[in-house]
Design a protein around this motif. Structure first.
Motif, PDB file in Angstrom:
ATOM      1  N   ARG A 154     -10.347   1.214   3.406  1.00 46.78           N
ATOM      2  CA  ARG A 154     -10.395   0.129   2.422  1.00 46.78           C
ATOM      3  C   ARG A 154      -9.320  -0.918   2.699  1.00 46.78           C
ATOM      4  O   ARG A 154      -9.584  -2.120   2.636  1.00 46.78           O
ATOM      5  CB  ARG A 154     -10.235   0.687   0.995  1.00 46.78           C
ATOM      6  N   TRP A 187       0.842  -1.206   0.000  1.00 51.70           N
ATOM      7  CA  TRP A 187       0.000   0.000   0.000  1.00 51.70           C
ATOM      8  C   TRP A 187       0.876   1.255   0.000  1.00 51.70           C
ATOM      9  O   TRP A 187       0.630   2.198  -0.749  1.00 51.70           O
ATOM     10  CB  TRP A 187      -0.929  -0.054   1.213  1.00 51.70           C
ATOM     11  N   LYS A 212      -2.824   4.830  -2.405  1.00 47.09           N
ATOM     12  CA  LYS A 212      -3.950   5.222  -3.268  1.00 47.09           C
ATOM     13  C   LYS A 212      -5.297   4.852  -2.657  1.00 47.09           C
ATOM     14  O   LYS A 212      -6.253   5.613  -2.760  1.00 47.09           O
ATOM     15  CB  LYS A 212      -3.802   4.594  -4.652  1.00 47.09           C
ATOM     16  N   GLU A 213      -5.381   3.684  -2.051  1.00 41.94           N
ATOM     17  CA  GLU A 213      -6.629   3.292  -1.398  1.00 41.94           C
ATOM     18  C   GLU A 213      -6.713   3.980  -0.033  1.00 41.94           C
ATOM     19  O   GLU A 213      -5.700   4.305   0.577  1.00 41.94           O
ATOM     20  CB  GLU A 213      -6.703   1.765  -1.204  1.00 41.94           C
ATOM     21  N   SER A 214      -7.918   4.144   0.443  1.00 38.18           N
ATOM     22  CA  SER A 214      -8.103   4.778   1.755  1.00 38.18           C
ATOM     23  C   SER A 214      -7.665   3.823   2.858  1.00 38.18           C
ATOM     24  O   SER A 214      -7.684   2.594   2.670  1.00 38.18           O
ATOM     25  CB  SER A 214      -9.573   5.143   1.956  1.00 38.18           C
TER      26      SER A 214
END
Length: 185
Positions: free
Chosen positions: A168, A157, A163-165
């Motif tokens: 998430r 990540w 990029k993802e919260s």
């Protein structure tokens, strides 16, 4: 007078840490010298030595601060139900995202230290003390399996620029942990 001294101390330590992290992003830990840190920080070497014994001590102190903050985050959480687990993981991921550069550097660079192991140890201790309710041998292996996987998801990540919260990623870690290969179907 005391307040100014504390501010100067904090500022000096912050500049030294930031300079050190910048150097870690550029080269291997083993090739970083105190002189380089001081030049980049625009700090006198004697000032460096009033705060740290050497670059190993500086690295250890940086890691110790992060470990202490992570422990605080974990101890504030009540890990009883899955949703609380996701919230706790999300909170940790928010912390990591807010300190992205330093966490990414310490987890991805060959610093010659055991930062990743220290992170795994605090997570394992938390899991064994508060979450897993099974035999000691099984719990130890299970916690190692879960934490190793979660840590590598976090490293990926970070490598993907978060990029993802955090929510998430926390949900994915929970799904992978609770459903394993069944999640893939």
């Amino acid at each position: 007078m005391s307040i100014n001294l504390d501010r100067r101390k904090k500022y000096t330590r912050m500049v030294l840490k930031n300079s050190f992290i910048q150097l870690l992003n550029e080269k291997a830990f083993s090739s970083i010298t105190v002189k380089e840190i001081c030049v980049l920080a625009d700090i006198n070497r004697s000032t460096f030595y009033t705060h740290y014994t050497d670059q190993f001590d500086l690295l250890y102190q940086i890691e110790a601060e992060i470990i202490e903050e992570m422990n605080k985050y974990l101890n504030e959480c009540n890990f009883v139900e899955e949703e609380e687990s996701i919230e706790m993981t999300e909170k940790l991921l928010e912390y990591i995202k807010n300190r992205k550069e330093i966490c990414q550097t310490l987890l991805h660079r060959n610093t010659g230290t055991s930062f990743e192991k220290r992170v795994m140890d605090i997570a394992r201790e938390f899991l064994l003390n508060k979450a897993i309710n099974m035999k000691t041998t099984e719990a130890s292996y299970l916690s190692t399996f879960i934490i190793s996987g979660a840590l590598h998801v976090i490293k990926e990540w970070l490598a993907n620029d978060t990029k993802e919260s955090p929510r998430r990623i926390a949900e994915m870690i929970s799904q992978f942990t609770n459903k394993g290969l069944l999640f893939m179907n």
